[in-house]
Design a protein around this motif. Sequence first.
Motif, PDB file in Angstrom:
ATOM      1  N   ASN A  23      54.475  29.613  59.821  1.00  0.00           N
ATOM      2  CA  ASN A  23      54.418  30.533  58.682  1.00  0.00           C
ATOM      3  C   ASN A  23      54.204  29.691  57.431  1.00  0.00           C
ATOM      4  O   ASN A  23      54.290  28.464  57.480  1.00  0.00           O
ATOM      5  CB  ASN A  23      55.680  31.394  58.597  1.00  0.00           C
ATOM      6  N   SER A  24      53.889  30.346  56.316  1.00  0.00           N
ATOM      7  CA  SER A  24      53.495  29.611  55.107  1.00  0.00           C
ATOM      8  C   SER A  24      54.535  28.602  54.643  1.00  0.00           C
ATOM      9  O   SER A  24      54.191  27.559  54.096  1.00  0.00           O
ATOM     10  CB  SER A  24      53.213  30.585  53.968  1.00  0.00           C
ATOM     11  N   ALA A  25      55.802  28.915  54.875  1.00  0.00           N
ATOM     12  CA  ALA A  25      56.872  28.034  54.396  1.00  0.00           C
ATOM     13  C   ALA A  25      56.887  26.709  55.138  1.00  0.00           C
ATOM     14  O   ALA A  25      57.364  25.697  54.618  1.00  0.00           O
ATOM     15  CB  ALA A  25      58.217  28.727  54.545  1.00  0.00           C
ATOM     16  N   LEU A  26      56.373  26.677  56.347  1.00  0.00           N
ATOM     17  CA  LEU A  26      56.318  25.469  57.196  1.00  0.00           C
ATOM     18  C   LEU A  26      57.691  24.926  57.557  1.00  0.00           C
ATOM     19  O   LEU A  26      57.813  23.756  57.938  1.00  0.00           O
ATOM     20  CB  LEU A  26      55.535  24.333  56.507  1.00  0.00           C
ATOM     21  N   LEU A  27      58.714  25.733  57.399  1.00  0.00           N
ATOM     22  CA  LEU A  27      60.059  25.189  57.619  1.00  0.00           C
ATOM     23  C   LEU A  27      60.707  25.723  58.893  1.00  0.00           C
ATOM     24  O   LEU A  27      61.923  25.778  59.017  1.00  0.00           O
ATOM     25  CB  LEU A  27      60.929  25.437  56.381  1.00  0.00           C
ATOM     26  N   GLY A  28      59.873  26.083  59.850  1.00  0.00           N
ATOM     27  CA  GLY A  28      60.380  26.561  61.139  1.00  0.00           C
ATOM     28  C   GLY A  28      60.466  28.070  61.170  1.00  0.00           C
ATOM     29  O   GLY A  28      60.361  28.726  60.141  1.00  0.00           O
ATOM     30  N   GLY A  29      60.604  28.603  62.373  1.00  0.00           N
ATOM     31  CA  GLY A  29      60.674  30.045  62.532  1.00  0.00           C
ATOM     32  C   GLY A  29      60.965  30.366  63.977  1.00  0.00           C
ATOM     33  O   GLY A  29      61.491  29.523  64.701  1.00  0.00           O
ATOM     34  N   GLY A  30      60.590  31.571  64.397  1.00  0.00           N
ATOM     35  CA  GLY A  30      60.834  31.966  65.783  1.00  0.00           C
ATOM     36  C   GLY A  30      59.614  31.691  66.642  1.00  0.00           C
ATOM     37  O   GLY A  30      58.722  30.942  66.247  1.00  0.00           O
ATOM     38  N   GLY A  31      59.574  32.272  67.815  1.00  0.00           N
ATOM     39  CA  GLY A  31      58.417  32.195  68.695  1.00  0.00           C
ATOM     40  C   GLY A  31      57.988  30.775  69.001  1.00  0.00           C
ATOM     41  O   GLY A  31      58.815  29.883  69.231  1.00  0.00           O
ATOM     42  N   ASP A  33      56.684  28.564  67.082  1.00  0.00           N
ATOM     43  CA  ASP A  33      57.121  27.654  66.016  1.00  0.00           C
ATOM     44  C   ASP A  33      58.515  27.095  66.338  1.00  0.00           C
ATOM     45  O   ASP A  33      58.736  25.872  66.309  1.00  0.00           O
ATOM     46  CB  ASP A  33      57.148  28.465  64.716  1.00  0.00           C
ATOM     47  N   GLY A  34      59.424  27.989  66.688  1.00  0.00           N
ATOM     48  CA  GLY A  34      60.782  27.564  67.037  1.00  0.00           C
ATOM     49  C   GLY A  34      60.773  26.640  68.239  1.00  0.00           C
ATOM     50  O   GLY A  34      61.474  25.614  68.255  1.00  0.00           O
ATOM     51  N   ALA A  35      59.951  26.976  69.239  1.00  0.00           N
ATOM     52  CA  ALA A  35      59.891  26.172  70.470  1.00  0.00           C
ATOM     53  C   ALA A  35      59.365  24.762  70.174  1.00  0.00           C
ATOM     54  O   ALA A  35      59.886  23.772  70.684  1.00  0.00           O
ATOM     55  CB  ALA A  35      59.010  26.874  71.504  1.00  0.00           C
ATOM     56  N   PRO A  42      63.475  16.612  65.127  1.00  0.00           N
ATOM     57  CA  PRO A  42      63.537  16.750  63.667  1.00  0.00           C
ATOM     58  C   PRO A  42      62.425  16.047  62.886  1.00  0.00           C
ATOM     59  O   PRO A  42      62.231  16.327  61.707  1.00  0.00           O
ATOM     60  CB  PRO A  42      64.903  16.143  63.309  1.00  0.00           C
ATOM     61  N   GLU A  43      61.673  15.147  63.541  1.00  0.00           N
ATOM     62  CA  GLU A  43      60.605  14.440  62.805  1.00  0.00           C
ATOM     63  C   GLU A  43      59.542  15.408  62.297  1.00  0.00           C
ATOM     64  O   GLU A  43      58.938  15.186  61.240  1.00  0.00           O
ATOM     65  CB  GLU A  43      59.917  13.391  63.693  1.00  0.00           C
ATOM     66  N   ILE A  44      59.298  16.463  63.074  1.00  0.00           N
ATOM     67  CA  ILE A  44      58.246  17.413  62.671  1.00  0.00           C
ATOM     68  C   ILE A  44      58.677  18.148  61.403  1.00  0.00           C
ATOM     69  O   ILE A  44      57.924  18.238  60.428  1.00  0.00           O
ATOM     70  CB  ILE A  44      57.935  18.420  63.810  1.00  0.00           C
TER      71      ILE A  44
END
Length: 169
Positions: A23-31, A33-35, A42-44
Amino acid sequence: MRIEIVEGDITTQEVDVVVNAANSALLGGGGVDGAIHRRGGPEILAECSRLRATELPDGLPVGDAVATTAGRLPARWVVHTVGPVWSASEDRSALLAACHRNSLHVAAGLGAESVAFPAISTGIYGWPLESAAEIALAAVSEPVGSIRTVRFVLFGDEAFRVFSEARSR
Ligand code: ADP
């Protein structure tokens, strides 16, 4: 370019680039992205945070793509792209196509030869699978730089079947 369609988990793919439906925030999310963040470590997230603090203060625009390390994933890089949210009243297909093309260009800029895509926008963002498959396959039909293989990694047999059928049309 060789197009492969497989069922599976994108985080286990041995390819140069794994594309993240971020997502635009680039700070993680579900689906997906979460995986990717869970398995990649944490490097990503650290690199995403650095990007937000430097060149992307307002986040990553829909349709754009940016690369980070892949952390502990078998891949070498993650290319983050932001898919459009599905809309029944507005045609956002060009943005979904742009996600795929821009991701390939970023991957080619890194010298990648193989790229794995999830079914961008078809989860939380609600894009119908048939339409997403058609747009995604059309968007990767032209050769891009060093890229030899594009692999769609579909989560679940329904998505796998829809992408396979779209490809045989
Ligand atoms: P979006 O917000 O772009 O819709 P999602 O992550 O919600 O992104 O979903 C995109 C697609 O990724 C969905 O089809 C979902 O089933 C799939 N997906 C979720 N986890 C994984 C995974 N580990 N590997 C591959 N695909 C996944």
